[in-house]
Design a protein around this motif. Structure first.
Motif, mmCIF file in Angstrom:
data_model
loop_
_atom_site.group_PDB
_atom_site.id
_atom_site.type_symbol
_atom_site.label_atom_id
_atom_site.label_comp_id
_atom_site.label_asym_id
_atom_site.label_seq_id
_atom_site.Cartn_x
_atom_site.Cartn_y
_atom_site.Cartn_z
ATOM 1 N N LEU A 275 -21.515 -13.479 6.257
ATOM 2 C CA LEU A 275 -21.126 -11.944 6.428
ATOM 3 C C LEU A 275 -20.250 -11.637 5.562
ATOM 4 N N VAL A 276 -20.462 -10.992 4.506
ATOM 5 C CA VAL A 276 -19.878 -10.890 3.208
ATOM 6 C C VAL A 276 -19.712 -9.569 2.822
ATOM 7 N N ASP A 277 -18.342 -9.201 2.601
ATOM 8 C CA ASP A 277 -18.173 -7.684 2.192
ATOM 9 C C ASP A 277 -17.901 -7.871 0.172
ATOM 10 N N GLN A 278 -18.925 -7.462 -0.206
ATOM 11 C CA GLN A 278 -18.775 -7.404 -1.777
ATOM 12 C C GLN A 278 -17.593 -6.500 -2.535
ATOM 13 N N VAL A 279 -17.585 -5.542 -1.648
ATOM 14 C CA VAL A 279 -16.610 -4.537 -2.032
ATOM 15 C C VAL A 279 -15.793 -4.340 -1.060
ATOM 16 N N ALA A 280 -14.287 -4.166 -1.411
ATOM 17 C CA ALA A 280 -13.052 -3.983 -0.640
ATOM 18 C C ALA A 280 -13.139 -2.254 -0.139
ATOM 19 N N ALA A 281 -13.288 -2.018 1.214
ATOM 20 C CA ALA A 281 -13.007 -0.895 1.708
ATOM 21 C C ALA A 281 -13.210 -1.021 3.053
ATOM 22 N N ASP A 282 -12.540 -0.004 3.827
ATOM 23 C CA ASP A 282 -12.363 -0.042 5.255
ATOM 24 C C ASP A 282 -11.954 1.359 5.647
ATOM 25 N N MET A 283 -12.294 1.842 6.959
ATOM 26 C CA MET A 283 -12.057 2.990 7.529
ATOM 27 C C MET A 283 -10.520 3.274 7.673
ATOM 28 N N ASP A 284 -9.761 2.095 8.125
ATOM 29 C CA ASP A 284 -8.541 2.429 8.369
ATOM 30 C C ASP A 284 -7.479 2.945 7.094
ATOM 31 N N SER A 285 -7.901 2.527 5.928
ATOM 32 C CA SER A 285 -7.221 3.031 4.705
ATOM 33 C C SER A 285 -7.567 4.318 4.109
ATOM 34 N N LEU A 286 -8.526 5.053 5.202
ATOM 35 C CA LEU A 286 -9.082 6.536 4.655
ATOM 36 C C LEU A 286 -8.232 7.494 5.592
ATOM 37 N N TYR A 287 -7.430 6.842 6.793
ATOM 38 C CA TYR A 287 -6.704 7.547 7.640
ATOM 39 C C TYR A 287 -5.298 7.818 7.163
ATOM 40 N N ASN A 288 -5.221 8.600 6.156
ATOM 41 C CA ASN A 288 -3.961 8.555 5.398
ATOM 42 C C ASN A 288 -3.738 10.190 5.125
ATOM 43 N N GLN A 289 -2.806 10.819 4.356
ATOM 44 C CA GLN A 289 -2.430 12.099 4.144
ATOM 45 C C GLN A 289 -3.614 12.685 3.302
ATOM 46 N N SER A 290 -3.947 11.716 2.154
ATOM 47 C CA SER A 290 -4.989 12.512 1.171
ATOM 48 C C SER A 290 -6.333 12.161 2.031
ATOM 49 N N GLY A 291 -6.693 11.385 2.986
ATOM 50 C CA GLY A 291 -8.000 11.001 3.187
ATOM 51 C C GLY A 291 -8.798 10.396 2.523
ATOM 52 N N ALA A 292 -8.375 9.470 1.738
ATOM 53 C CA ALA A 292 -9.005 9.064 0.458
ATOM 54 C C ALA A 292 -8.713 7.600 0.309
ATOM 55 N N THR A 293 -9.534 6.758 -0.404
ATOM 56 C CA THR A 293 -9.056 5.519 -0.916
ATOM 57 C C THR A 293 -9.943 4.852 -1.993
ATOM 58 N N LEU A 294 -9.702 3.903 -2.614
ATOM 59 C CA LEU A 294 -10.164 3.356 -3.638
ATOM 60 C C LEU A 294 -11.221 2.175 -3.154
ATOM 61 N N GLY A 323 -26.386 8.425 8.683
ATOM 62 C CA GLY A 323 -25.051 7.644 8.940
ATOM 63 C C GLY A 323 -24.795 7.692 10.506
ATOM 64 N N SER A 324 -23.346 7.041 10.567
ATOM 65 C CA SER A 324 -23.207 7.094 11.990
ATOM 66 C C SER A 324 -22.248 8.200 12.250
ATOM 67 N N PRO A 325 -22.223 8.657 13.614
ATOM 68 C CA PRO A 325 -20.981 10.035 13.815
ATOM 69 C C PRO A 325 -19.693 9.500 13.909
ATOM 70 N N ILE A 326 -18.994 10.474 13.322
ATOM 71 C CA ILE A 326 -17.316 10.159 13.042
ATOM 72 C C ILE A 326 -16.783 11.501 13.646
ATOM 73 N N LYS A 327 -15.571 11.369 14.256
ATOM 74 C CA LYS A 327 -15.008 12.659 14.771
ATOM 75 C C LYS A 327 -13.793 12.589 14.105
ATOM 76 N N LEU A 328 -13.611 13.791 13.400
ATOM 77 C CA LEU A 328 -12.366 14.271 12.717
ATOM 78 C C LEU A 328 -11.656 15.450 13.292
ATOM 79 N N ALA A 329 -10.347 15.510 13.055
ATOM 80 C CA ALA A 329 -9.469 16.552 13.446
ATOM 81 C C ALA A 329 -9.793 17.846 12.601
ATOM 82 N N THR A 330 -10.107 19.128 13.149
ATOM 83 C CA THR A 330 -10.375 20.074 12.416
ATOM 84 C C THR A 330 -9.321 21.402 12.731
#
Length: 561
Positions: A275-294, A323-330
């Motif tokens: 079970l290998v992630d060849q790219v470093a990215a995860d959802m937790d890093s997106l929940y910030n002020q900018s809503g973005a990650t590298l 894709g899968s559903p995601i709930k975001l504050a609007t």
């Protein structure tokens, strides 16, 4: 004696003789006949072998009795008939149906104890001719054998399906559920599973549900590769005692010595689940002020090994319209927070279309930041188990991932000849060592350049086996998404992979058994309700009434003369 009397006595004697012969033959030869078209009550060879393991009384309590909705009465009936088949082949198996809500005084304590055992009820909406009501059902059973206990789920949770569809899917999996439970509770554990540690793999709390499921059937233990630096030969010999190695989302580079240990484990016939992630990215890093990650490529120093085995995990991300559903504050500032559901394209929702027993009849499986897998020609048999939808494509890395993507507009033209990207691949055969014709990182007298026949499964998403944690930091069911309330089939897929790699293919084949289950069309029933009532109830009564009147008339006419 009259001739007719002699003839009657002779007939009676022959009948008695035939019945005695049939009874004797019936006691000597055991045979059951299944007249259903799909042979749904004919137990598979695997189930029959499992039944033979029951040498002491095995008790099964099914908590699905009483006044049940129509769909669940069907499930109850099918469960009863199937258990009768198991009982017919082994009288040590006994079962009873229990209504946990029958006695109001005792039901509270009983339901509480069932909750504690993990048997959660479901609340369903019963639709009766347009009138809706709520009902609580416990679609569970408990098997007890030699003071050991195991839960049997009778209802398969299919995401997005109606209750009717869930019941139909559950009936298809009924033999598997019962046979698997009996196998777990009666069979002695033999095979061993190693959970590889030492390279930043996921913590046990995040794969706890998978580990608990594995532990029910196999021995399991952590295996740390840190010891390779001091004693590589000893580490390899210790790893060879295991049958399967699971490498779950490593984040740190593997040394050449560690790679040689894993390589020679495979060459000696060991099975592996990557079970290998060849790219470093995860959802937790997106929940910030900018809503973005590298998102950026992760170097694990495994590419040369994978290439030699016949596959490559590309350092790209799969972006999928399915894709899968995601709930975001609007909600706006100063107002109550409002949430809206969007489709998150970096979390492909995969529905298997392969007929391979690992994935056959499985529902949706959720990925998170998956990468595409390339297969290479090298004489190894390769089977793509899971792939993205036809409306998917790759995104190169490094790249910025932004939550604003949920509002992006696309068209089918953007995905022409780009979709159906492999996300999980099964490889079977005799692999060549990644260190063939190379200087070995450490000396090994028993080094094998070409391995024994074995299998491995590659999944390009380390989070596929990850369970979420609740507010008390306790693991929730594998495949359950707390943000949306959806339950995916990740757990069943993972266990099918493990069972297949450890050669427990019989149980998987039961799971993929096809049944033809015609169900009532409720809409047609409602439309023709009065007509159906008349045909099934009124017409027989009317027929009897007409027959009675005609019979009385004829009788009066005959005897009035």
């Amino acid at each position: 004696m009259k001739a007719t009397t002699q003839k009657n006595l002779k007939t009676v004697g022959i009948t008695v003789f035939v019945l005695i012969v049939l009874n004797i033959l019936g006691s000597l030869y055991f045979q059951r006949f299944d007249l259903t078209k799909d042979k749904r009550y004919t137990l598979s060879e695997t189930s029959l072998n499992i039944v033979k393991q029951v040498h002491n009384p095995l008790s099964i309590k099914i908590y699905m009795d009483g006044d049940l909705p129509a769909d669940f009465r069907r499930l109850q009936q099918e469960t009863r008939q199937l258990l009768e088949e198991f009982q017919a082949y082994n009288s040590n198996i006994v079962f009873e149906f229990v209504n946990p809500l029958e006695n109001q005084e005792e039901s509270m304590d009983l339901t509480k104890s069932l909750f504690q055992k993990g048997l959660t009820p479901i609340n369903i909406t019963v639709d009766d001719k347009g009138k809706q009501s709520q009902a609580m059902v416990f679609p569970w059973a408990i098997a007890v054998y030699n003071n050991k206990e195991v839960n049997i789920p009778l209802l398969k949770n299919i995401m997005g399906a109606t209750t009717e569809q869930k019941v139909k899917g559950s009936i298809q999996h009924l033999e598997y559920s019962i046979a698997d439970a009996i196998n777990k509770i009666t069979k002695d554990k033999q095979k061993k599973v190693a959970i590889i540690k030492g390279n930043g793999e996921m913590n046990e709390i995040h794969i706890a549900k998978m580990l608990m499921q594995i532990r029910e059937s196999y021995y399991i233990g952590p295996f740390t590769l840190d010891s390779v630096a001091k004693n590589p030969t000893g580490s390899l010999e210790a790893l060879k005692k295991y049958d399967l190695a699971i490498i779950s989302k490593p984040t740190e580079t593997f040394s050449d010595e560690e790679k040689q240990v894993l390589d020679q484990f495979i060459m000696n016939g060991g099975k592996t689940l990557w079970l290998v992630d060849q790219v470093a990215a995860d959802m937790d890093s997106l929940y910030n002020q900018s809503g973005a990650t590298l998102a950026y490529p992760r170097d694990l120093n495994l590419n040369d090994m994978f290439f030699k085995y016949g596959f490559r995990i590309n350092p790209d991300l799969v972006k999928d319209e399915q894709g899968s559903p995601i709930k975001l504050a609007t909600g706006e500032q100063g107002s109550a927070t409002q949430y809206q559901e969007f489709i998150w394209k970096y979390a492909p929702q995969v529905y298997p279309d392969s007929q391979h027993p690992i994935v056959k009849n499985l529902g949706g499986i959720k990925f998170d930041f998956a990468s595409p897998i390339d297969t290479l020609k090298n004489g190894i048999k390769k089977t793509v188990l899971l792939h993205s939808s036809e409306y998917s494509r790759t995104i190169g890395t490094p790249s910025e991932i932004n939550l604003n993507i949920v509002t992006e507009k696309t068209s089918p033209q953007d995905y022409i000849n780009k979709g159906n990207l492999p996300l999980s691949v099964l490889l079977e055969g005799s692999f060549h060592s990644a260190f063939e014709n190379r200087v070995l990182p450490f000396k090994e007298n028993s080094f094998l350049a070409k391995g024994k026949p074995t299998k491995m499964i590659v999944i390009s998403d380390g989070d596929l086996a990850r369970n979420q944690l609740d507010k008390n930091m306790m693991p929730v069911e594998l495949g359950y998404d707390q943000r949306t309330g959806n339950l995916y089939d990740n757990k069943d897929f993972m266990m099918n992979c493990i069972n297949y790699l450890l050669d427990d293919t019989g149980l998987i084949n039961i799971r993929s058994k096809d049944l033809d289950l015609p169900l009532l069309d409720k809409e047609k029933v409602y439309e023709n309700y009065t007509t159906t009532q008349f045909i099934t109830i009124g017409l027989p009564i009317l027929t009897l009434l007409v027959f009675g009147l005609v019979f009385t008339f004829l009788r009066k006419r005959k005897y009035s003369r």
